[in-house]
Design a protein around this motif. Structure first.
Motif, PDB file in Angstrom:
ATOM      1  N   PHE A   1      -7.421  -4.870  45.864  1.00  0.00           N
ATOM      2  CA  PHE A   1      -6.075  -5.437  45.811  1.00  0.00           C
ATOM      3  C   PHE A   1      -5.815  -6.235  47.078  1.00  0.00           C
ATOM      4  O   PHE A   1      -6.139  -5.779  48.169  1.00  0.00           O
ATOM      5  CB  PHE A   1      -5.033  -4.324  45.666  1.00  0.00           C
ATOM      6  N   ARG A   2      -5.248  -7.390  46.913  1.00  0.00           N
ATOM      7  CA  ARG A   2      -5.036  -8.261  48.077  1.00  0.00           C
ATOM      8  C   ARG A   2      -4.103  -7.635  49.094  1.00  0.00           C
ATOM      9  O   ARG A   2      -4.298  -7.739  50.278  1.00  0.00           O
ATOM     10  CB  ARG A   2      -4.500  -9.615  47.630  1.00  0.00           C
ATOM     11  N   HIS A   3      -3.037  -7.020  48.594  1.00  0.00           N
ATOM     12  CA  HIS A   3      -2.155  -6.256  49.475  1.00  0.00           C
ATOM     13  C   HIS A   3      -1.390  -5.216  48.665  1.00  0.00           C
ATOM     14  O   HIS A   3      -1.552  -5.136  47.442  1.00  0.00           O
ATOM     15  CB  HIS A   3      -1.192  -7.162  50.252  1.00  0.00           C
ATOM     16  N   THR A   4      -0.561  -4.466  49.350  1.00  0.00           N
ATOM     17  CA  THR A   4       0.104  -3.329  48.719  1.00  0.00           C
ATOM     18  C   THR A   4       0.886  -3.737  47.473  1.00  0.00           C
ATOM     19  O   THR A   4       0.897  -3.025  46.480  1.00  0.00           O
ATOM     20  CB  THR A   4       1.060  -2.658  49.720  1.00  0.00           C
ATOM     21  N   ASP A   5       1.519  -4.901  47.554  1.00  0.00           N
ATOM     22  CA  ASP A   5       2.289  -5.356  46.405  1.00  0.00           C
ATOM     23  C   ASP A   5       1.429  -5.448  45.152  1.00  0.00           C
ATOM     24  O   ASP A   5       1.849  -5.035  44.067  1.00  0.00           O
ATOM     25  CB  ASP A   5       2.875  -6.742  46.695  1.00  0.00           C
ATOM     26  N   ASP A   6       0.252  -5.987  45.309  1.00  0.00           N
ATOM     27  CA  ASP A   6      -0.632  -6.114  44.157  1.00  0.00           C
ATOM     28  C   ASP A   6      -0.954  -4.753  43.559  1.00  0.00           C
ATOM     29  O   ASP A   6      -0.983  -4.591  42.334  1.00  0.00           O
ATOM     30  CB  ASP A   6      -1.937  -6.801  44.577  1.00  0.00           C
ATOM     31  N   LEU A   7      -1.186  -3.817  44.436  1.00  0.00           N
ATOM     32  CA  LEU A   7      -1.456  -2.460  43.968  1.00  0.00           C
ATOM     33  C   LEU A   7      -0.259  -1.913  43.210  1.00  0.00           C
ATOM     34  O   LEU A   7      -0.383  -1.368  42.112  1.00  0.00           O
ATOM     35  CB  LEU A   7      -1.779  -1.566  45.168  1.00  0.00           C
ATOM     36  N   LEU A   8       0.930  -2.087  43.782  1.00  0.00           N
ATOM     37  CA  LEU A   8       2.136  -1.565  43.146  1.00  0.00           C
ATOM     38  C   LEU A   8       2.370  -2.222  41.792  1.00  0.00           C
ATOM     39  O   LEU A   8       2.837  -1.579  40.860  1.00  0.00           O
ATOM     40  CB  LEU A   8       3.343  -1.783  44.060  1.00  0.00           C
ATOM     41  N   LEU A   9       2.050  -3.497  41.704  1.00  0.00           N
ATOM     42  CA  LEU A   9       2.216  -4.175  40.421  1.00  0.00           C
ATOM     43  C   LEU A   9       1.283  -3.572  39.374  1.00  0.00           C
ATOM     44  O   LEU A   9       1.667  -3.393  38.220  1.00  0.00           O
ATOM     45  CB  LEU A   9       1.943  -5.672  40.574  1.00  0.00           C
ATOM     46  N   ALA A  10       0.067  -3.266  39.792  1.00  0.00           N
ATOM     47  CA  ALA A  10      -0.872  -2.642  38.869  1.00  0.00           C
ATOM     48  C   ALA A  10      -0.353  -1.279  38.424  1.00  0.00           C
ATOM     49  O   ALA A  10      -0.421  -0.916  37.246  1.00  0.00           O
ATOM     50  CB  ALA A  10      -2.245  -2.507  39.511  1.00  0.00           C
ATOM     51  N   VAL A  11       0.211  -0.535  39.377  1.00  0.00           N
ATOM     52  CA  VAL A  11       0.799   0.761  39.060  1.00  0.00           C
ATOM     53  C   VAL A  11       1.945   0.582  38.062  1.00  0.00           C
ATOM     54  O   VAL A  11       2.042   1.298  37.072  1.00  0.00           O
ATOM     55  CB  VAL A  11       1.315   1.456  40.333  1.00  0.00           C
ATOM     56  N   ALA A  12       2.788  -0.390  38.341  1.00  0.00           N
ATOM     57  CA  ALA A  12       3.930  -0.646  37.463  1.00  0.00           C
ATOM     58  C   ALA A  12       3.456  -0.977  36.050  1.00  0.00           C
ATOM     59  O   ALA A  12       3.999  -0.488  35.065  1.00  0.00           O
ATOM     60  CB  ALA A  12       4.770  -1.791  38.018  1.00  0.00           C
ATOM     61  N   ASP A  13       2.428  -1.806  35.960  1.00  0.00           N
ATOM     62  CA  ASP A  13       1.943  -2.207  34.640  1.00  0.00           C
ATOM     63  C   ASP A  13       1.399  -1.009  33.877  1.00  0.00           C
ATOM     64  O   ASP A  13       1.650  -0.855  32.681  1.00  0.00           O
ATOM     65  CB  ASP A  13       0.856  -3.273  34.788  1.00  0.00           C
TER      66      ASP A  13
ATOM     67  N   ILE B   1       2.797  -7.810  29.017  1.00  0.00           N
ATOM     68  CA  ILE B   1       2.818  -8.729  27.880  1.00  0.00           C
ATOM     69  C   ILE B   1       3.140  -7.990  26.586  1.00  0.00           C
ATOM     70  O   ILE B   1       3.973  -8.441  25.789  1.00  0.00           O
ATOM     71  CB  ILE B   1       1.465  -9.467  27.755  1.00  0.00           C
ATOM     72  N   GLN B   2       2.515  -6.843  26.409  1.00  0.00           N
ATOM     73  CA  GLN B   2       2.807  -6.040  25.215  1.00  0.00           C
ATOM     74  C   GLN B   2       4.289  -5.705  25.131  1.00  0.00           C
ATOM     75  O   GLN B   2       4.904  -5.799  24.062  1.00  0.00           O
ATOM     76  CB  GLN B   2       2.021  -4.723  25.255  1.00  0.00           C
ATOM     77  N   ALA B   3       4.862  -5.327  26.267  1.00  0.00           N
ATOM     78  CA  ALA B   3       6.267  -4.941  26.268  1.00  0.00           C
ATOM     79  C   ALA B   3       7.156  -6.129  25.919  1.00  0.00           C
ATOM     80  O   ALA B   3       8.083  -6.018  25.114  1.00  0.00           O
ATOM     81  CB  ALA B   3       6.645  -4.366  27.629  1.00  0.00           C
ATOM     82  N   VAL B   4       6.875  -7.271  26.536  1.00  0.00           N
ATOM     83  CA  VAL B   4       7.672  -8.472  26.247  1.00  0.00           C
ATOM     84  C   VAL B   4       7.629  -8.783  24.758  1.00  0.00           C
ATOM     85  O   VAL B   4       8.666  -8.995  24.110  1.00  0.00           O
ATOM     86  CB  VAL B   4       7.153  -9.672  27.062  1.00  0.00           C
TER      87      VAL B   4
ATOM     88  N   TRP C   1       4.891 -17.640  33.758  1.00  0.00           N
ATOM     89  CA  TRP C   1       5.526 -17.845  32.449  1.00  0.00           C
ATOM     90  C   TRP C   1       4.956 -19.078  31.776  1.00  0.00           C
ATOM     91  O   TRP C   1       4.743 -19.091  30.562  1.00  0.00           O
ATOM     92  CB  TRP C   1       7.045 -17.952  32.595  1.00  0.00           C
ATOM     93  N   ARG C   2       4.718 -20.084  32.553  1.00  0.00           N
ATOM     94  CA  ARG C   2       4.153 -21.318  31.996  1.00  0.00           C
ATOM     95  C   ARG C   2       2.672 -21.128  31.672  1.00  0.00           C
ATOM     96  O   ARG C   2       2.208 -21.438  30.585  1.00  0.00           O
ATOM     97  CB  ARG C   2       4.283 -22.453  33.026  1.00  0.00           C
ATOM     98  N   ALA C   3       1.939 -20.621  32.658  1.00  0.00           N
ATOM     99  CA  ALA C   3       0.474 -20.611  32.557  1.00  0.00           C
ATOM    100  C   ALA C   3      -0.049 -19.472  31.691  1.00  0.00           C
ATOM    101  O   ALA C   3      -1.067 -19.628  31.013  1.00  0.00           O
ATOM    102  CB  ALA C   3      -0.138 -20.522  33.954  1.00  0.00           C
ATOM    103  N   THR C   4       0.624 -18.336  31.711  1.00  0.00           N
ATOM    104  CA  THR C   4       0.119 -17.196  30.939  1.00  0.00           C
ATOM    105  C   THR C   4       0.892 -17.017  29.638  1.00  0.00           C
ATOM    106  O   THR C   4       0.320 -17.097  28.550  1.00  0.00           O
ATOM    107  CB  THR C   4       0.212 -15.891  31.763  1.00  0.00           C
ATOM    108  N   TYR C   5       2.196 -16.792  29.762  1.00  0.00           N
ATOM    109  CA  TYR C   5       2.973 -16.471  28.575  1.00  0.00           C
ATOM    110  C   TYR C   5       3.047 -17.625  27.584  1.00  0.00           C
ATOM    111  O   TYR C   5       2.853 -17.445  26.383  1.00  0.00           O
ATOM    112  CB  TYR C   5       4.373 -15.998  28.981  1.00  0.00           C
ATOM    113  N   ALA C   6       3.314 -18.813  28.100  1.00  0.00           N
ATOM    114  CA  ALA C   6       3.496 -19.949  27.196  1.00  0.00           C
ATOM    115  C   ALA C   6       2.197 -20.339  26.501  1.00  0.00           C
ATOM    116  O   ALA C   6       2.194 -21.113  25.544  1.00  0.00           O
ATOM    117  CB  ALA C   6       4.068 -21.140  27.956  1.00  0.00           C
TER     118      ALA C   6
END
Lengths: 239, 239
Positions: A64-76, A128-131, B184-189
DNA sequence: TTAACAGGTCAACGATGTTGTCATAAGGTG
DNA sequence: CACCTTATGACAACATCGTTGACCTGTTAA
């Protein structure tokens, strides 16, 4: 630096850690979730996570590039888990209500990830599934596309925003939480009607209502506004 | 330690800092606000604040027990400033809408304080003023007390929650924000209608809507639900 | 068998909040 | 005016944090 991270698909060499663990994005996310479940959201730091994995903290920066990236993966991952427990019935309003409460509860368990995922777009699978699923429910109800998106957006943001908020409250040491609740009793409920008539008149309800989450109420307001709007739309179409 | 903090009223000795500044709760809060306005929310730390004041960081602990306490004071000051720019007209819905947008904007400028003040009760002057004012509007509209409190609660929490959220988004480096919008443009759209029909159908609206705050929409939904409820109540009273 | 290099490790940087201890000037008192 | 108490500012230290640059080694593909 900066390009130490190799996309998960391209990973070949599975070199074990000193402690014998073979790292992977999956394992890291799982361990992070376990860490939070067991020791609270504040227990998640790069260094602690490394320790829990049996690896040097800096190893994680290969994934992970930084903590945020890790947290995003956790969130997903969390979105995915929540989505899997949800079984839509076909009644749009009940389905949204159910999902909202589930996602809110999920966010409660993951304050930091919840905050992040609420204003960032991951573009990851579960998001994406959720959206797709939520948009499906809203469009299925009969909202025209522009309005469907607006309602989807408000629904999701409200859910995540309240989730982040309420989880912060839950994370407080319980003595502090009790002290806060007491402010309503000790300060607000004591204000004289002469200077603060409205607070004095509703003091009883404030004491009872304020220490609880207002998300269910806010969610119901949002859904009932949407329902009213839908009725208008249908009437417009027929007339 | 623990009782290094002396209540503001009891302060006598105004001993100047090495740099010649005479500290006070007021001055500290003002400086904190200035710091954030000038250098963003992340610029607020005990150490930087000390530097900006011309005082040792540890001196601040004579005025605030910890960072949270300081942030709460900042939040309360902000509530006060917002409240002062608000001139209610007597139309409850317009007044709430206006106040909601103002408070949201205020929170935008103060992410960390906003988060804190959303789940904590300060019991400070400005917070009390705000509670009294908002309750006044809601009760004045004709909501019975229990429901007035419920609506007050949802209104305030939603405002602060979205404020915290949106400010986090604003605080992102703008390259990162652009990158996110691009997802949103590059992935979702780009998702094919075959696998993701709902996203594909609404892609255009998602791209346009998602990078913006959904707070105004959410606020309007809440208010229109409240209005509908009020109509019901009035009908019930008459009938 | 070997050479390349992915990926784990180490040590360091600068930042953070917080506290225990010390020093001193302010201000009430005589 | 001088003295004493003590409020309050300063200093130094601690543990923690995210992050990075340099190094070293085991895996793997040729």
């Amino acid at each position: 630096m900066s390009e130490r991270v190799v996309p998960a698909a391209d990973r070949r060499r599975r070199r074990p850690t000193k402690a014998g663990v073979v790292l992977s994005e999956e394992l890291i996310v799982e361990t992070a979730l376990r860490l939070i479940e067991e020791h609270g959201a504040d227990a998640l730091s790069v260094r602690r996570l490394g320790r829990a994995l049996g690896a040097d903290p800096s190893s994680l920066y290969r994934y992970f590039r930084h903590t945020d990236d890790l947290l995003l993966a956790v969130a997903d991952e969390l979105i995915g888990r929540t989505l899997r427990t949800w079984c839509p019935t076909g009644d749009w309003r009940a389905d949204l209500r159910d999902l909202g409460l589930r996602m809110h509860a999920g966010a409660l368990a993951q304050p930091r990830a919840a905050v992040l995922s609420s204003y960032r777009v991951t573009g990851r699978v579960h998001e994406i599934q959720a959206v797709e699923a939520i948009l499906g429910v809203v469009r299925g109800a009969g909202f025209p596309d522009p309005e469907a998106v607006r309602i989807y957006h408000a629904f999701v943001d409200q859910c995540l925003a309240f989730g982040a908020l309420d989880s912060a409250s839950i994370a407080m040491p319980k003595t502090a939480r009790a002290a806060d609740a007491d402010v309503w009793r000790a300060t607000y409920a004591r204000l004289p009607a002469a200077t603060h008539p409205h607070i004095a008149a509703t003091a009883r309800h404030l004491v009872a209502d304020m220490p609880r989450s207002s998300y269910p109420a806010a969610l119901d307001l949002l859904l009932s506004a949407a329902a009213a709007r839908l009725a208008e739309i249908r009437a417009g179409e027929e007339g």
